[in-house]
Design an enzyme around this catalytic site. Structure first.
Site, PDB file in Angstrom:
ATOM      1  N   ASP A  18       0.810  -1.350  -0.008  1.00  0.00           N
ATOM      2  CA  ASP A  18       0.122  -0.143  -0.157  1.00  0.00           C
ATOM      3  C   ASP A  18       0.862   1.210  -0.008  1.00  0.00           C
ATOM      4  O   ASP A  18       0.583   2.319   0.561  1.00  0.00           O
ATOM      5  CB  ASP A  18      -0.785  -0.075   1.009  1.00  0.00           C
ATOM      6  N   GLY A  20       1.541   2.792  -2.638  1.00  0.00           N
ATOM      7  CA  GLY A  20       1.514   3.809  -3.673  1.00  0.00           C
ATOM      8  C   GLY A  20       1.903   3.253  -4.972  1.00  0.00           C
ATOM      9  O   GLY A  20       2.003   4.125  -6.052  1.00  0.00           O
ATOM     10  N   LYS A  21       2.063   2.015  -5.053  1.00  0.00           N
ATOM     11  CA  LYS A  21       2.715   1.576  -6.218  1.00  0.00           C
ATOM     12  C   LYS A  21       1.876   1.625  -7.454  1.00  0.00           C
ATOM     13  O   LYS A  21       2.482   1.897  -8.564  1.00  0.00           O
ATOM     14  CB  LYS A  21       2.924   0.204  -6.242  1.00  0.00           C
ATOM     15  N   GLY A  22       0.497   1.714  -7.422  1.00  0.00           N
ATOM     16  CA  GLY A  22      -0.455   1.851  -8.397  1.00  0.00           C
ATOM     17  C   GLY A  22      -0.266   3.133  -9.032  1.00  0.00           C
ATOM     18  O   GLY A  22      -0.092   3.205 -10.199  1.00  0.00           O
ATOM     19  N   GLY A  45      -4.540  -4.391  -3.964  1.00  0.00           N
ATOM     20  CA  GLY A  45      -5.436  -3.363  -4.510  1.00  0.00           C
ATOM     21  C   GLY A  45      -4.830  -2.180  -4.921  1.00  0.00           C
ATOM     22  O   GLY A  45      -4.121  -1.585  -3.968  1.00  0.00           O
ATOM     23  N   HIS A  46      -4.782  -1.920  -6.074  1.00  0.00           N
ATOM     24  CA  HIS A  46      -3.658  -0.577  -6.636  1.00  0.00           C
ATOM     25  C   HIS A  46      -4.763   0.234  -7.004  1.00  0.00           C
ATOM     26  O   HIS A  46      -5.423   0.288  -8.056  1.00  0.00           O
ATOM     27  CB  HIS A  46      -3.040  -1.082  -7.657  1.00  0.00           C
ATOM     28  N   ARG A 145       3.028 -29.050  -6.304  1.00  0.00           N
ATOM     29  CA  ARG A 145       2.605 -29.625  -7.598  1.00  0.00           C
ATOM     30  C   ARG A 145       1.356 -30.332  -7.879  1.00  0.00           C
ATOM     31  O   ARG A 145       1.356 -31.225  -8.282  1.00  0.00           O
ATOM     32  CB  ARG A 145       3.895 -30.887  -7.813  1.00  0.00           C
ATOM     33  N   GLN A 226       1.927  -6.046  -3.085  1.00  0.00           N
ATOM     34  CA  GLN A 226       2.411  -6.158  -1.536  1.00  0.00           C
ATOM     35  C   GLN A 226       3.780  -5.345  -1.388  1.00  0.00           C
ATOM     36  O   GLN A 226       4.267  -4.481  -1.980  1.00  0.00           O
ATOM     37  CB  GLN A 226       2.643  -7.578  -1.162  1.00  0.00           C
ATOM     38  N   LEU A 334       3.499  12.291   1.056  1.00  0.00           N
ATOM     39  CA  LEU A 334       4.171  13.620   1.751  1.00  0.00           C
ATOM     40  C   LEU A 334       3.333  14.437   2.355  1.00  0.00           C
ATOM     41  O   LEU A 334       3.412  14.786   3.537  1.00  0.00           O
ATOM     42  CB  LEU A 334       5.110  14.373   0.955  1.00  0.00           C
TER      43      LEU A 334
HETATM   44  P1  IMP Z   1      -2.599 -13.048   1.764  1.00  0.00           P
HETATM   45  O1  IMP Z   1      -1.644 -12.262   0.613  1.00  0.00           O
HETATM   46  O2  IMP Z   1      -4.217 -12.570   1.500  1.00  0.00           O
HETATM   47  O3  IMP Z   1      -2.243 -14.246   2.265  1.00  0.00           O
HETATM   48  O4  IMP Z   1      -2.438 -12.212   3.021  1.00  0.00           O
HETATM   49  C1  IMP Z   1      -1.257 -12.275   3.839  1.00  0.00           C
HETATM   50  C2  IMP Z   1      -0.834 -10.958   4.694  1.00  0.00           C
HETATM   51  O5  IMP Z   1      -0.498  -9.999   3.723  1.00  0.00           O
HETATM   52  C3  IMP Z   1      -1.781 -10.240   5.398  1.00  0.00           C
HETATM   53  O6  IMP Z   1      -1.215  -9.270   6.314  1.00  0.00           O
HETATM   54  C4  IMP Z   1      -2.408  -9.287   4.370  1.00  0.00           C
HETATM   55  O7  IMP Z   1      -3.158  -8.150   5.209  1.00  0.00           O
HETATM   56  C5  IMP Z   1      -1.294  -8.863   3.500  1.00  0.00           C
HETATM   57  N1  IMP Z   1      -1.487  -8.228   2.161  1.00  0.00           N
HETATM   58  C6  IMP Z   1      -1.787  -9.249   1.191  1.00  0.00           C
HETATM   59  N2  IMP Z   1      -1.818  -8.318   0.168  1.00  0.00           N
HETATM   60  C7  IMP Z   1      -1.683  -7.070   0.513  1.00  0.00           C
HETATM   61  C8  IMP Z   1      -1.598  -5.584  -0.006  1.00  0.00           C
HETATM   62  O8  IMP Z   1      -1.907  -5.619  -1.520  1.00  0.00           O
HETATM   63  N3  IMP Z   1      -1.465  -4.544   0.467  1.00  0.00           N
HETATM   64  C9  IMP Z   1      -1.092  -4.874   1.924  1.00  0.00           C
HETATM   65  N4  IMP Z   1      -1.128  -5.834   2.696  1.00  0.00           N
HETATM   66  C10 IMP Z   1      -1.414  -7.202   1.866  1.00  0.00           C
HETATM   67 MG    MG Z   2      -2.905  -1.802  -1.905  1.00  0.00          MG
END
Ligand code: IMP
Ligand code: MG
Length: 427
Positions: A18, A20-22, A45-46, A145, A226, A334
């Site tokens: 999160d 701000g890569k999007g 979620g971007h 596998r 992520q 910022l």
């Molecule tokens: P999973 O990826 O759904 O298995 O979640 C594993 C961990 O990664 C949890 O702490 C989620 O909140 C975190 N996580 C997964 N995707 C994101 C993302 O896009 N942004 C922030 N945290 C994420």
């Molecule tokens: Mg996100």
């Protein structure tokens, strides 16, 4: 960062996601010919804010919003087909042409309803705080596998045999975990029969497409999801996601070798957030935590959960510079700090016994016990959202950025001062 000698760039999250890569990918994609997602899935979620409209993309690369770019979903992604088509239809409804511009690796693994059931059943005991999108169980099946890949849809009898085995195991596991739900093979097959004709025309050897683009001198952007501290190897295990979110994942997940990559941009927030469970050493206390969350709209783009908020953690970013080989940083949000009179920055950690902690602890118990050493920097208490070059920023904001750069040991290349596309400073 693109120039004739740097045509293949990776963009990664350098904290807990999160960052701000999007937005950064959207900005860079303007100059890219190809944008490739290479790991994770619909857990991401971007958010991209164009002013008049905004988009939350989960699986489609953020490059889709620039008509000229081709977008690829690489082999390293775990693809939720139903969610993908919902997303395609949504962006198409907002006027974005997707046809002929989006392709999927035929080696990508499919996330199916039974993986989501398993995710939920595991969560009841493990409490990682996952997004519930079935990501972990799909990667488990891949490494075990016994996963189902896009290519398997070319032969639905083979797909059925793979699924029969997967679903039987899943139902056993769920029984063991005390879950009452059961997955049905027939329902899964009905879904795949419905979706296969839509998926298969998009299926390609995407690694080859990336390779060809690079050979032709085209510009390729590899888009991570992520953040580094959620990497299954380098993150705060077990409170991590199930893929390699660090830059190395771009090679395996896009299907190109490391020698093709010319630069790695790490996106960092000017502070820190985390969603889900696990240690967050610089977590802020009330009322600052609440204030950061409110000003930064820190709620998950995928799950809507409130994000935990804290101060910039230089220990985390230095670690991220190392494990990703970052060649530049993009500091985002910022402007969220505009109203703070003082801004603490975590410069290092002490162990619970007061001794300096000079490595990122491997275990979450140790990391949970560290005490960050803070330096308190003066705030600027001016609106930065209209700045378009460094010289537009108040001196205290520039000093803040200089300090982050020194502590991080990587050059700042971009500063983002708002959610919109134009609210960016190229350094
Ligand atoms: P999973 O990826 O759904 O298995 O979640 C594993 C961990 O990664 C949890 O702490 C989620 O909140 C975190 N996580 C997964 N995707 C994101 C993302 O896009 N942004 C922030 N945290 C994420
Ligand atoms: Mg996100």
């Amino acid at each position: 960062m693109f120039d004739p000698k740097h045509t293949c760039l990776v963009v990664v999250g350098a904290q807990w996601g999160d960052e701000g890569k999007g937005k950064l990918v959207d900005v860079l994609a303007e100059r890219a010919d190809q944008v490739v997602r290479y790991q994770g899935g619909a857990n991401a979620g971007h958010t991209v804010d164009l002013g008049a409209t905004s988009f939350v993309l989960h699986q489609i690369p953020s490059g889709i919003l620039h008509a000229r770019t081709t977008c690829l979903i690489g082999n390293g992604v775990v693809l939720d087909p139903e969610q993908l088509f919902a997303e395609i239809d949504e962006v198409a409804a907002k006027g974005v042409r997707v046809e002929g511009r989006l392709f999927i690796s035929d080696r990508a693994h499919l996330v199916l309803p039974y993986h989501k059931l398993l995710d939920r059943a595991h969560e009841a005991s493990q409490q990682i705080g996952t997004t519930g999108r079935g990501i972990g169980p799909t990667y488990e099946a891949k490494i075990g596998r016994r996963g189902l890949r896009v290519a398997d849809l070319r032969d639905l009898a083979r797909a059925r045999a793979i699924l029969a085995e997967g679903i039987a195991r899943a139902n056993q596991t769920m029984q063991l975990l005390g879950a009452t739900e059961k997955a049905s093979l027939d329902e899964h097959m009905a879904m795949l029969e419905r979706l296969a004709p839509r998926i298969l025309p998009l299926a390609k050897d995407t690694g080859k497409l990336v390779f060809r683009a690079l050979k032709e001198g085209k510009r390729v952007l590899l888009e991570g999801a992520q953040g580094a501290l959620l990497d299954v190897d380098h993150g705060t295990y077990p409170f991590v996601t199930s893929s390699n979110t660090t830059a190395g994942g771009a090679c395996t997940g896009a299907g190109i070798g490391p020698t093709y990559i010319d630069g790695v941009l790490g996106v960092v927030k000017a502070y820190t957030t985390r969603v889900g469970n696990g240690p967050l050493p610089t977590e802020a206390e009330a009322p600052n935590e609440e204030k950061l969350r409110k000003l930064g709209h820190e709620f998950g783009a995928t799950t809507g959960r409130p994000r935990r908020c804290g101060w910039f953690d230089a220990m985390v970013v230095r670690y991220s510079v190392r494990v990703n080989g970052l060649t530049g940083l993009a500091v985002t949000k910022l402007d969220v700090l505009d109203t703070f009179a003082e801004i603490p920055v975590g410069v290092s950690y002490n162990n619970a016994d007061g001794t300096p902690c000079d490595v990122m602890p491997a275990d979450v118990e140790s990391l949970g016990g560290v005490k960050p050493v803070y330096e308190v920097l003066p705030g600027w208490q001016k609106d930065t959202s209209g700045a378009r070059k460094l010289a537009d920023l108040p001196p205290a904001a520039r000093a803040y950025l200089d300090r982050l750069q020194d502590l991080s040991e990587a050059p700042i290349r971009y500063v983002s001062v708002g959610t919109r596309r134009d609210q960016i400073i190229e350094v």
